[in-house]
Design a protein around this motif. Structure first.
Motif, PDB file in Angstrom:
ATOM      1  N   LEU A  33      48.630  41.234  45.099  1.00  0.00           N
ATOM      2  CA  LEU A  33      47.692  40.581  46.013  1.00  0.00           C
ATOM      3  C   LEU A  33      46.323  41.257  45.982  1.00  0.00           C
ATOM      4  O   LEU A  33      45.286  40.597  45.979  1.00  0.00           O
ATOM      5  CB  LEU A  33      48.268  40.604  47.432  1.00  0.00           C
ATOM      6  N   GLN A  34      46.319  42.578  45.950  1.00  0.00           N
ATOM      7  CA  GLN A  34      45.056  43.314  46.020  1.00  0.00           C
ATOM      8  C   GLN A  34      44.335  43.402  44.686  1.00  0.00           C
ATOM      9  O   GLN A  34      43.098  43.396  44.647  1.00  0.00           O
ATOM     10  CB  GLN A  34      45.302  44.719  46.558  1.00  0.00           C
ATOM     11  N   TYR A  35      45.089  43.479  43.585  1.00  0.00           N
ATOM     12  CA  TYR A  35      44.447  43.798  42.310  1.00  0.00           C
ATOM     13  C   TYR A  35      44.709  42.804  41.175  1.00  0.00           C
ATOM     14  O   TYR A  35      43.824  42.564  40.361  1.00  0.00           O
ATOM     15  CB  TYR A  35      44.910  45.186  41.822  1.00  0.00           C
ATOM     16  N   ASP A  36      45.918  42.264  41.088  1.00  0.00           N
ATOM     17  CA  ASP A  36      46.334  41.603  39.849  1.00  0.00           C
ATOM     18  C   ASP A  36      46.090  40.098  39.809  1.00  0.00           C
ATOM     19  O   ASP A  36      45.658  39.574  38.779  1.00  0.00           O
ATOM     20  CB  ASP A  36      47.824  41.865  39.593  1.00  0.00           C
ATOM     21  N   ILE A  37      46.398  39.381  40.893  1.00  0.00           N
ATOM     22  CA  ILE A  37      46.253  37.921  40.876  1.00  0.00           C
ATOM     23  C   ILE A  37      44.776  37.552  40.973  1.00  0.00           C
ATOM     24  O   ILE A  37      44.072  38.023  41.870  1.00  0.00           O
ATOM     25  CB  ILE A  37      47.035  37.280  42.042  1.00  0.00           C
ATOM     26  N   ARG A  38      44.337  36.728  40.056  1.00  0.00           N
ATOM     27  CA  ARG A  38      42.925  36.362  40.024  1.00  0.00           C
ATOM     28  C   ARG A  38      42.653  35.146  40.904  1.00  0.00           C
ATOM     29  O   ARG A  38      43.480  34.231  40.993  1.00  0.00           O
ATOM     30  CB  ARG A  38      42.486  36.050  38.595  1.00  0.00           C
ATOM     31  N   ALA A  39      41.493  35.141  41.519  1.00  0.00           N
ATOM     32  CA  ALA A  39      41.065  33.989  42.315  1.00  0.00           C
ATOM     33  C   ALA A  39      40.636  32.869  41.372  1.00  0.00           C
ATOM     34  O   ALA A  39      39.953  33.117  40.381  1.00  0.00           O
ATOM     35  CB  ALA A  39      39.907  34.387  43.225  1.00  0.00           C
ATOM     36  N   VAL A  40      41.044  31.646  41.674  1.00  0.00           N
ATOM     37  CA  VAL A  40      40.671  30.506  40.845  1.00  0.00           C
ATOM     38  C   VAL A  40      39.663  29.603  41.547  1.00  0.00           C
ATOM     39  O   VAL A  40      39.269  28.573  41.005  1.00  0.00           O
ATOM     40  CB  VAL A  40      41.921  29.691  40.435  1.00  0.00           C
ATOM     41  N   SER A  41      39.270  29.980  42.749  1.00  0.00           N
ATOM     42  CA  SER A  41      38.292  29.194  43.502  1.00  0.00           C
ATOM     43  C   SER A  41      37.576  30.109  44.481  1.00  0.00           C
ATOM     44  O   SER A  41      38.014  31.244  44.734  1.00  0.00           O
ATOM     45  CB  SER A  41      38.980  28.059  44.271  1.00  0.00           C
ATOM     46  N   ALA A  42      36.481  29.605  45.034  1.00  0.00           N
ATOM     47  CA  ALA A  42      35.759  30.372  46.044  1.00  0.00           C
ATOM     48  C   ALA A  42      36.640  30.625  47.261  1.00  0.00           C
ATOM     49  O   ALA A  42      36.583  31.692  47.875  1.00  0.00           O
ATOM     50  CB  ALA A  42      34.484  29.631  46.460  1.00  0.00           C
ATOM     51  N   ALA A  43      37.489  29.637  47.586  1.00  0.00           N
ATOM     52  CA  ALA A  43      38.405  29.803  48.723  1.00  0.00           C
ATOM     53  C   ALA A  43      39.361  30.963  48.484  1.00  0.00           C
ATOM     54  O   ALA A  43      39.678  31.724  49.405  1.00  0.00           O
ATOM     55  CB  ALA A  43      39.187  28.511  48.959  1.00  0.00           C
ATOM     56  N   ASP A  44      39.824  31.118  47.241  1.00  0.00           N
ATOM     57  CA  ASP A  44      40.695  32.245  46.901  1.00  0.00           C
ATOM     58  C   ASP A  44      39.962  33.571  47.077  1.00  0.00           C
ATOM     59  O   ASP A  44      40.514  34.540  47.602  1.00  0.00           O
ATOM     60  CB  ASP A  44      41.172  32.129  45.449  1.00  0.00           C
ATOM     61  N   ALA A  45      38.727  33.631  46.601  1.00  0.00           N
ATOM     62  CA  ALA A  45      37.948  34.869  46.709  1.00  0.00           C
ATOM     63  C   ALA A  45      37.737  35.248  48.170  1.00  0.00           C
ATOM     64  O   ALA A  45      37.857  36.419  48.553  1.00  0.00           O
ATOM     65  CB  ALA A  45      36.608  34.703  45.997  1.00  0.00           C
ATOM     66  N   ILE A  46      37.443  34.255  48.990  1.00  0.00           N
ATOM     67  CA  ILE A  46      37.272  34.497  50.425  1.00  0.00           C
ATOM     68  C   ILE A  46      38.590  34.971  51.035  1.00  0.00           C
ATOM     69  O   ILE A  46      38.616  35.884  51.865  1.00  0.00           O
ATOM     70  CB  ILE A  46      36.757  33.230  51.126  1.00  0.00           C
TER      71      ILE A  46
END
Length: 329
Positions: free
Chosen positions: A221-234
């Protein structure tokens, strides 16, 4: 300008420090220092260094173990009482409220599972993980002591074999939201077990295997899974901000990487849109030129191939437009 000191968080971190051992003790002490730094303070502001070392002459400090970083706990309470009169009374009231909430939560856990014994029985997820890791667990003095040579409750990485076994036992979450949901499950489950086993040895909590799984999912959750949208990054940033600790530079780096990748992707998308728009405009301009040549008496008699070569289109396109003009005319 420094931020006001978060005395409640500092008190809780000090309580953690009192119970910690080994690497946990160092990590808790580092957390205390971060909280103090945010408020413009240091350990020496809480208590004189010679008091921490146990070298002061009065009875209150000379009997304390000189090696314990928690030796300043009573001095901290005195310090906060001077800084915020009524501090001790507020803390006592808070502790009473926490005790009331803990008792209510314990009763809710018993009601949820039907009994204390049922609440301590492994859930299907726990059972699957415990069964998979059983061959890797070493028992000492009647308690599971480590998992393939490591103790997940102490700081340090998990052995590759443990990671492989845990991934094979239960598939890892692939989105930030799913990872956060599993982390929440483990934290809630740990809270449930602790509420039932209150006052019992520290071994009565999540199993070694389940704690290792919790750490793996937290790392994902903290390091490995990449965000695929701005909502994910938020979502990732909000998770860090709501975690109850100050995010470190290492923890914030993946969020920054997410934003950079998303920004680069947006730039590429805009470039593609612009190129498509330019291409569309170019096609429209060539079509208009073909129609102009076919409509002018001086060039209308030219062969389709001649016009196509001159404008930069296919002869078929010229033929189609010639027939349309003839039909419409």
């Amino acid at each position: 300008m420094t931020d006001p000191i978060d005395s409640n968080r500092l008190r809780k971190t000090l309580a953690l420090l009192q119970q910690a051992t080994g690497g946990e003790e160092l990590a808790a002490l580092a957390a205390v220092r971060r909280i103090l730094d945010a408020g413009g303070l240091s350990l020496s502001d809480l208590v004189p260094v010679n008091s921490i070392a146990g070298t002061r002459g009065d009875d209150r400090t000379s009997s304390r173990p000189p090696s314990s970083p928690f030796a300043f706990k009573e001095d901290f309470d005195d310090f906060m009482e001077r800084k915020e009169p009524g501090y001790r009374a507020r803390m006592a009231a808070e502790q009473a409220e926490i005790a009331r909430q803990n008792a209510a939560f314990r009763q809710s856990v018993i009601a949820k599972y039907g009994s204390e014994a049922a609440a301590l029985c492994p859930t299907p997820l726990e059972q699957a993980i415990n069964d998979a890791c059983k061959p890797l667990i070493r028992v000492r003095a009647g308690y599971p002591d480590d998992l393939d040579g490591c103790n997940p409750f102490l700081f340090g990485g998990l052995p590759a074999r443990v990671v492989a076994v845990l991934k094979a036992a239960v598939p890892m979450p692939t989105t930030l939201q799913k990872a956060a949901s599993e982390v929440a499950f483990w934290e809630e489950r740990d809270h449930e077990i602790r509420s039932i086993m209150e006052g019992c040895p520290i071994e009565q909590r999540l199993s070694l295997a389940c704690e290792a799984r919790r750490q793996m999912v937290m790392d994902a959750l903290q390091y490995d899974i990449r965000a695929v949208s701005a909502a994910d990054a938020i979502f990732r940033v909000e998770f860090l901000l709501n975690s109850g600790t100050y995010p470190t530079e290492k923890e914030l780096q993946p969020a920054l990487d997410d934003l950079r990748a998303l920004a680069a992707g947006e730039e590429n998308r805009q470039a593609m849109v612009q190129n498509h728009s330019s291409a569309t405009s170019s096609v429209s301009a060539r079509r208009s030129e073909v129609i102009r040549l076919l409509s002018h008496p001086a060039t209308a008699t030219l062969a389709d191939r001649q016009i196509a070569r001159q404008v930069g289109v296919s002869p078929q396109t010229v033929g189609n437009l010639r027939r349309k003009l003839a039909t419409s005319g």
